[in-house]
Write a protein that holds these residues in place. Structure first.
Motif, PDB file in Angstrom:
ATOM      1  N   PRO A 581      93.438 -16.900 -67.347  1.00 29.31           N
ATOM      2  CA  PRO A 581      94.503 -16.048 -68.367  1.00 29.31           C
ATOM      3  C   PRO A 581      94.886 -14.753 -67.409  1.00 29.31           C
ATOM      4  N   ASN A 582      93.935 -14.561 -66.128  1.00 29.38           N
ATOM      5  CA  ASN A 582      94.057 -13.442 -65.371  1.00 29.38           C
ATOM      6  C   ASN A 582      95.745 -13.372 -64.778  1.00 29.38           C
ATOM      7  N   ILE A 583      96.189 -12.415 -64.913  1.00 26.31           N
ATOM      8  CA  ILE A 583      97.929 -12.219 -64.715  1.00 26.31           C
ATOM      9  C   ILE A 583      97.731 -11.970 -63.072  1.00 26.31           C
ATOM     10  N   ASP A 584      98.432 -12.916 -62.295  1.00 23.14           N
ATOM     11  CA  ASP A 584      98.569 -12.416 -60.812  1.00 23.14           C
ATOM     12  C   ASP A 584      99.751 -11.818 -60.556  1.00 23.14           C
ATOM     13  N   ALA A 585      99.774 -10.494 -60.103  1.00 25.09           N
ATOM     14  CA  ALA A 585     100.816  -9.677 -60.076  1.00 25.09           C
ATOM     15  C   ALA A 585     100.816  -9.283 -58.528  1.00 25.09           C
ATOM     16  N   SER A 592     102.405 -14.481 -62.461  1.00 26.52           N
ATOM     17  CA  SER A 592     101.793 -15.782 -63.356  1.00 26.52           C
ATOM     18  C   SER A 592     100.894 -15.572 -64.090  1.00 26.52           C
ATOM     19  N   GLN A 593     100.498 -16.760 -65.065  1.00 29.04           N
ATOM     20  CA  GLN A 593      99.480 -16.463 -66.019  1.00 29.04           C
ATOM     21  C   GLN A 593      99.103 -17.966 -66.525  1.00 29.04           C
ATOM     22  N   GLY A 594      97.913 -18.302 -66.406  1.00 33.40           N
ATOM     23  CA  GLY A 594      97.431 -19.676 -66.840  1.00 33.40           C
ATOM     24  C   GLY A 594      97.259 -19.726 -68.470  1.00 33.40           C
ATOM     25  N   ASN A 595      97.134 -20.818 -68.956  1.00 31.65           N
ATOM     26  CA  ASN A 595      97.027 -21.448 -70.080  1.00 31.65           C
ATOM     27  C   ASN A 595      95.862 -22.140 -70.664  1.00 31.65           C
ATOM     28  N   PRO A 596      94.822 -21.603 -71.175  1.00 31.52           N
ATOM     29  CA  PRO A 596      93.651 -22.206 -71.604  1.00 31.52           C
ATOM     30  C   PRO A 596      93.731 -23.255 -72.444  1.00 31.52           C
ATOM     31  N   LEU A 597      94.957 -23.476 -73.222  1.00 28.70           N
ATOM     32  CA  LEU A 597      95.184 -24.676 -74.327  1.00 28.70           C
ATOM     33  C   LEU A 597      95.663 -25.741 -73.746  1.00 28.70           C
TER      34      LEU A 597
END
Length: 835
Positions: A581-585, A592-597
């Motif tokens: 979920p870390n936001i890569d800016a 971009s941001q990941g999705n743990p689900l």
């Protein structure tokens, strides 16, 4: 075209080839040469050795064959005359049997047992005419004999894999097989923390001079983990069963990088040690990029962003290992190993200009500098026990592996004021992460029947995995202001991700009729996941089970030709690159941001292959169809402040139908060529109905390679290599193609204990340009990256010490196969993020 149509086509082609083979079998059998490849003193079979019948006058290969699992081979398809038989296999010195006279076109010439010595034992006793084979085709895999390719001297595994059939490697070292980057990479039949963290990084840490072979397994059996859409790549390093002491020194230096490695081994009759170290540094890796994006904002106005920057990268890689093996007695032995890896990479973006436009009017212009730091250290510790029996081929093993990967990702974004001289503010993102795994695996192999040709394999495996990602954003004013941590949980939090994968499998191999072999298997994997955040937010991810069947069939034809067909199912679990979920800016205009689900992907693979040999020509052809459901795809939306936001969902379906072809040609005793191409048609869709998010794309993708070798007098060789890949079709656009090439001159000396080489890479162009395009109903983006990778290098290697044969039986060292996560296109994999 539906899946059933492709399946029917493959079955029809397989049945048609079988019918041709049966009709041919009714004809009168022509003259043939038969023999058995065996080891020196023990006279044990050498399975799948390559036999070639050569004209002794000009070195032309007339016919050839591949031995079966018992080392037996037969060669047909030649006329009257006197010939030389050349026999070769990985780990053994090639051997020649001269003066074979063929006086009649019927009957059989039986050469009996042909003894092959371990490599390094009888270098001066065997004289081989012609080039040593680079490619070997087996029933279930294609093997690239990297140790016979001197153009890779002084390089790393990236240089080797660029030469392997069915594989593509881009500029960043990211590997794909048949267009898919979702593959399983093993080192000496076992996973490694460096490969789990990033395949691209792992390849840079393995010296090319220590790679013996690369095995490409496109249809893995049930014994392998169910991971990997395309299959398995096994990188085999140089090992031996010899006694004595030896030390290998390899070094190289060039315009873009330098390397140094030391590897030694010592062995008595029961105890063996190996120790090694490799270091590689990259410098002068400069380039530039340009990016233009146009999109419709939430208020329906037309906006655009133009970006450009100069890029610079410095890399430092290291890999160190210690291994020991001990023969308890004739039937029991232990092996253990410790491997360490380090990686330090700094990526700089300088003169990073961004211009924002609204309805064609410039509204803002900014200058930034970005420094991305990516550092990691890895450790693998393994301890394995194997028990063999009086019955040949029967074996039981207990394998254990502990892996840890600690990684430190961070970037600093410096924003300048309007004068482009004074620092206005600094933004820093810290993302330390750690991945730990403990794996235990039990395998049992039991040959059945009087001849032992039927084999039952079964076993179980458990992986306990814990990943941890801590992320925070900090802001500072001016050049000297103190950093202050952001209190927003979306920007300052941590994720703990526990995963438990339990698996069991069974596989049965048996001969059917006269020339058929069938290998069937079934594997079941059950996955449990628990994820939570520091702010006590829980991600409810249900457990799931996956049934993974596999079928491999082959039929031996005349002249040693082989036809094979296969089906298997694969699973791809999302790695931290997709769930973090870390936001890569690091680029404020594209975050971009990941999705743990995320759920795993499921892929069904079908393939049909054919291999043939004819007068110095080796030809391998494979057709395949791949269907992936629940594909993890990027979802892009436009946010306020003209920012493109990217996350991931299980919304895609990917299909690919295509072919691979590889050929090897020997012209005389000094000149040889080999090469091939990969061609497939990609069809992608995300299945969404919202016109703003729905996407689909399709098109042809092609890549190819060629390698040439010419032997000069006095142990000099000239070698040429080139690889090219066309554009790749993606769900919302395309990624650009590229080409690399190299020319080298090598000489061996001191009875082949040493070698020196001179090479040039990409020497005809100042820089290579790659163009990528992205297209959605609301976003249009075009980016250009340029890389200056012209390189000139000098390589040197020397072997100190001598090894001799001992009287121990040759044993296949077993280890855990473990790497079951979906790889990202950027080379990211196991539970870690790579910017």
């Amino acid at each position: 075209m539906k899946k059933s149509t492709y399946l029917f086509l493959f079955i029809s082609l397989f049945s048609l080839q079988t019918a041709f083979g049966q009709n041919a079998a009714k004809e009168e059998k022509p003259v043939r040469i038969v023999g058995v490849a065996v080891t020196g003193e023990a006279e044990e079979p050498v399975p799948y050795a390559t036999a070639a019948l050569v004209n002794p006058e000009d070195g032309t290969t007339i016919a050839g064959a591949v031995a079966d699992g018992e080392g037996k081979f037969f060669i047909a398809g030649f006329g009257l005359g006197t010939y030389t038989l050349q026999l070769s296999f990985i780990g053994f010195e090639p051997i020649s049997v001269r003066g074979i006279e063929v006086k009649t076109l019927t009957g059989e010439i039986n050469l009996g047992n042909i003894k092959m010595e371990d490599e390094g034992v009888a270098l001066e006793e065997v004289t081989v005419q012609g080039q040593r084979d680079l490619i070997e085709e087996r029933v279930d895999r294609t093997i690239y004999k990297a140790e016979n390719d001197k153009t890779t001297a002084g390089g790393d595994a990236t240089d080797v894999l660029r030469r392997v059939p069915m594989l593509s490697v881009d500029f960043d070292g990211n590997v794909s097989m048949r267009g898919s980057s979702n593959i399983q990479v093993l080192i000496d039949n076992r996973p490694s923390a460096i490969a789990a963290s990033s395949i691209a990084d792992a390849l840079r840490q393995i010296p090319a001079d220590e790679i013996k072979a690369v095995e490409v397994i496109t249809s893995p059996s049930a014994r392998f983990d169910a991971e990997g859409t395309s299959g398995v790549i096994n990188i085999v390093t140089k090992k031996n069963n010899l006694t004595g002491m030896t030390l290998n020194v390899n070094s190289g230096f060039g315009l873009r990088g330098s390397n140094l490695s030391l590897n030694g081994s010592a062995r008595t009759k029961k105890l063996g040690f190996s120790v090694g170290g490799f270091g590689r540094t990259g410098y002068n890796i400069n380039g530039r990029f340009e990016n233009e994006q146009m999109f419709t904002t939430p208020d329906n106005s037309l906006a655009s962003v133009l970006q450009e920057a100069d890029t610079r990268r410095n890399d430092l890689f290291g890999r160190y290992n210690f291994g020991v093996d001990y023969d308890i007695d004739k039937y029991n032995f232990l092996t253990g190993a410790v491997n360490f890896g380090i990686r330090n990479s700094n990526n700089y973006q300088e003169n990073f200009f961004t211009e924002n436009y609204q309805e064609g009017q410039l509204i803002n212009r900014a200058l930034r500098e970005t420094d991305v730091v990516d550092e990691s250290n890895t450790v693998d510790v393994s301890l394995n026990y194997t028990k063999t029996y009086e019955k040949k081929g029967k074996e039981f093993s207990i394998l254990t592996l502990y892996s840890r990967n600690k990684r430190e990702n961070s970037f600093t974004n410096i924003l300048f004021e309007d004068d482009f001289q004074t620092i206005d503010s600094r933004l820093r993102n810290d993302n330390p992460s750690k991945n730990e795994e403990f794996t235990i695996q039990l395998d049992f192999v039991n040959p059945m029947g009087e001849d032992g040709n039927s084999i039952l394999e079964y076993g179980a495996k458990n992986i306990l995995r814990r990943a941890f990602s801590d992320f925070s954003y900090l802001q500072a004013d001016g050049a000297d202001g103190e950093y202050v941590e952001n209190e927003n949980p979306a920007l300052n939090n941590d994720l703990t991700y526990d995963q438990n994968v339990t698996a069991g499998y069974a596989s049965y191999t048996f001969n059917l009729l006269k020339n058929y072999t069938l290998k069937t298997g079934l594997r079941y994997e059950y996955t449990m996941i628990n994820a939570d955040f520091r702010d006590e937010t829980e991600a409810n991810i249900p457990s799931y089970g996956t049934l993974v069947p596999s079928v491999n069939a082959s039929r031996k034809l005349k002249n040693g030709n082989l036809i094979k067909a296969a089906y298997n199912r694969r699973i791809s679990r999302p790695s931290l690159r997709f769930i973090n979920p870390n936001i890569d800016a690091s680029n404020p205009s594209q975050i971009s941001q990941g999705n743990p689900l995320l759920d795993p992907e499921l892929t069904d693979n079908y393939e049909l292959g054919y291999s043939t040999f004819f007068k110095g020509l080796v030809l391998n052809f494979t057709g395949f169809y791949r269907n992936t459901t629940g594909s993890i795809q990027a979802v892009r939306t436009v946010q306020d402040d003209d920012i493109i936001f990217t996350t991931y969902e299980n919304i895609g379906r990917e299909q690919a139908v295509g072919t691979n072809m590889f050929t090897s040609i020997t012209l005389g005793s000094k000149l040889s060529f080999n090469g091939g191409f990969d061609l497939y048609y990609a069809m992608l869709e995300n299945g969404l109905t919202d016109p703003l998010l729905a996407a689909e794309n399709q098109g042809w993708v092609i890549s190819g390679r060629m390698f040439g070798n010419y032997t000069l007098p006095k142990n000099w060789q000239v070698q040429l290599f080139t690889f090219a890949r066309g554009r790749r079709v993606q769900l919302q656009g395309t990624s650009g193609g590229f080409a690399v090439y190299g020319l080298s001159l090598n000489k061996q000396f001191a009875e082949k204990r040493g070698s020196i080489g001179f090479g040039a890479e990409n020497f005809l162009a100042k820089e290579f340009i790659i163009r990528n395009e992205l297209s959605t109903p609301t976003i249009m983006q075009s980016s250009t990256s340029a890389l200056r990778n012209m390189n000139f290098k000098v390589n040197f290697s020397y072997r100190i010490g001598k090894l001799s044969m001992d009287d121990r039986p040759r044993r296949r060292r077993k280890s855990i196969n473990n790497d079951d996560l979906k790889e990202a296109g950027g080379g990211q994999g196991e539970m870690n993020q790579n910017r």
